[in-house]
Motif scaffolding. Structure first.
Motif, PDB file in Angstrom:
ATOM      1  N   VAL A   1      53.090  34.153   4.864  1.00 36.41           N
ATOM      2  CA  VAL A   1      52.857  32.716   4.697  1.00 36.41           C
ATOM      3  C   VAL A   1      51.704  32.488   3.727  1.00 36.41           C
ATOM      4  O   VAL A   1      51.754  31.580   2.884  1.00 36.41           O
ATOM      5  N   TRP A   2      50.642  33.308   3.822  1.00 38.06           N
ATOM      6  CA  TRP A   2      49.524  33.165   2.892  1.00 38.06           C
ATOM      7  C   TRP A   2      49.971  33.404   1.454  1.00 38.06           C
ATOM      8  O   TRP A   2      49.545  32.698   0.544  1.00 38.06           O
ATOM      9  N   ARG A   3      50.834  34.365   1.238  1.00 41.33           N
ATOM     10  CA  ARG A   3      51.282  34.646  -0.127  1.00 41.33           C
ATOM     11  C   ARG A   3      52.022  33.446  -0.715  1.00 41.33           C
ATOM     12  O   ARG A   3      51.900  33.160  -1.912  1.00 41.33           O
ATOM     13  N   VAL A   4      52.764  32.730   0.120  1.00 41.97           N
ATOM     14  CA  VAL A   4      53.454  31.518  -0.347  1.00 41.97           C
ATOM     15  C   VAL A   4      52.427  30.425  -0.680  1.00 41.97           C
ATOM     16  O   VAL A   4      52.539  29.739  -1.700  1.00 41.97           O
ATOM     17  N   ILE A   5      51.424  30.261   0.183  1.00 39.30           N
ATOM     18  CA  ILE A   5      50.366  29.272  -0.068  1.00 39.30           C
ATOM     19  C   ILE A   5      49.651  29.579  -1.375  1.00 39.30           C
ATOM     20  O   ILE A   5      49.471  28.707  -2.233  1.00 39.30           O
ATOM     21  N   ASP A   6      49.238  30.817  -1.532  1.00 44.88           N
ATOM     22  CA  ASP A   6      48.474  31.231  -2.710  1.00 44.88           C
ATOM     23  C   ASP A   6      49.281  31.027  -3.988  1.00 44.88           C
ATOM     24  O   ASP A   6      48.755  30.544  -4.995  1.00 44.88           O
ATOM     25  N   ALA A   7      50.567  31.362  -3.941  1.00 46.43           N
ATOM     26  CA  ALA A   7      51.423  31.169  -5.115  1.00 46.43           C
ATOM     27  C   ALA A   7      51.569  29.680  -5.430  1.00 46.43           C
ATOM     28  O   ALA A   7      51.607  29.287  -6.606  1.00 46.43           O
ATOM     29  N   GLY A   8      51.625  28.847  -4.404  1.00 42.95           N
ATOM     30  CA  GLY A   8      51.733  27.404  -4.619  1.00 42.95           C
ATOM     31  C   GLY A   8      50.489  26.821  -5.255  1.00 42.95           C
ATOM     32  O   GLY A   8      50.566  25.949  -6.130  1.00 42.95           O
TER      33      GLY A   8
END
Length: 317
Positions: free
Chosen positions: A147-154
């Motif tokens: 989930v963090w990787r999705v946040i960071d990419a966003g």
């Protein structure tokens, strides 16, 4: 050639529910649960949202009055405010664990009644990543960092959307009346930095300092970001009518729904980054004005401590 849509991400895996759970919370306390809890009360909106982002919303049996996303959380029993909730209402819900902020006064009372408490309070990007991992531990979700990787990419995508002429704009982000501002060391300040903006509140003042309004007048930001709940009377503050951002209408007023997204350090940080990126893109001054503003800002550093008074910080939302 037509692009084939990518497949939706696979559901997050779960550890066996019968395995004991052991987690160290932000108080430094080791909390041991006999199994991954199936009945959870959350007293902090960002933690409620984190549980749902980890696809475990169904385990929430009660929330604080501010937890309103996803929308169906508003249908759950509300147990008061996060800082001083209704202890009897919480106990009546028979939670296996209560998630709350470290600043809440309820932990000792709940623990004395035999209710396990995990206290977590994210204030920075690193905190959000860490808290995702901690909540994942509590829930028995092993790949919470996905989930963090999705946040960071966003957040990175939002940063790439900001045009070059908007980079370097000097921003004042007001968290709520007081006034309390978002400092450079807060998760909001870190997002502004990633977007290429310059925060008028240095990290030395803390994440969410209470300000002397004169500090903002002397810093004279290029852009002001503020929620609709706090915008009334802004121009009537002493000296604020002369602020360049107000005179030139470089003011972004966020709706209450948008403000909730922006001030919660959790799964919707990428959405918050997009809101701030849009503001920067729409309101950025011309490059000549940016250079002039930077010259003004150069003389502010030495007087920062005298013009702003730090406070313990606004409660995390």
């Amino acid at each position: 050639m037509q692009q084939v849509p990518s497949a939706p991400p696979a559901p997050l895996a779960q550890a066996p529910a019968s395995q004991p759970v052991r987690v160290i919370d932000d108080r430094g306390r080791t909390v041991v649960l006999p199994r991954a809890p199936q009945r959870i009360v959350s007293l902090l909106p960002s933690l409620s949202e984190t549980v749902c982002a980890l696809e475990q919303c169904q385990r929430l049996v009660g929330v604080d009055r501010y937890s309103n996303w996803p929308a169906h959380l508003t249908q759950l029993p509300q147990v008061g405010g996060g800082l001083d909730p209704n202890i009897e209402a919480i106990v009546a819900l028979r939670p296996e664990v209560v998630l709350m902020a470290t600043s809440s006064r309820a932990a000792a009372r709940l623990e004395a009644l035999g209710v396990p408490v995990v206290a977590l309070e994210p204030k920075s990007h690193a905190d959000v990543q860490r808290v995702l991992g901690k909540v994942g531990q509590v829930l028995g979700v092993p790949d919470a960092q996905r989930v963090w990787r999705v946040i960071d990419a966003g957040v990175q995508a939002a940063a790439q959307s900001v045009p070059p002429e908007a980079r370097g704009a000097r921003v004042y982000f007001e968290v709520n009346r007081g006034p309390y501002g978002a400092g450079a060391s807060s998760f909001i300040g870190e997002t502004l930095t990633r977007l290429g903006a310059r925060n008028i509140l240095p990290a030395a003042l803390g994440p969410f300092p209470k300000l002397n309004p004169e500090f903002v007048v002397r810093a004279n930001p290029d852009i002001i970001m503020v929620g609709a709940r706090s915008v009334e009377g802004l121009a009537e503050r002493p000296g604020w009518h002369a602020l360049t951002a107000l005179r030139q209408e470089r003011l972004c007023v966020f709706t209450p729904t948008e403000s909730d997204v922006l001030v919660r350090p959790g799964p919707r940080m990428a959405e918050g980054a997009r809101l701030m990126a849009r503001c920067l893109s729409d309101k950025a001054p011309r490059p000549q004005a940016l250079r002039a503003g930077a010259a003004v800002q150069a003389g502010q550093g030495a007087s920062a401590a005298a013009s702003a008074s730090t406070a313990p910080g606004v409660p995390a939302r």
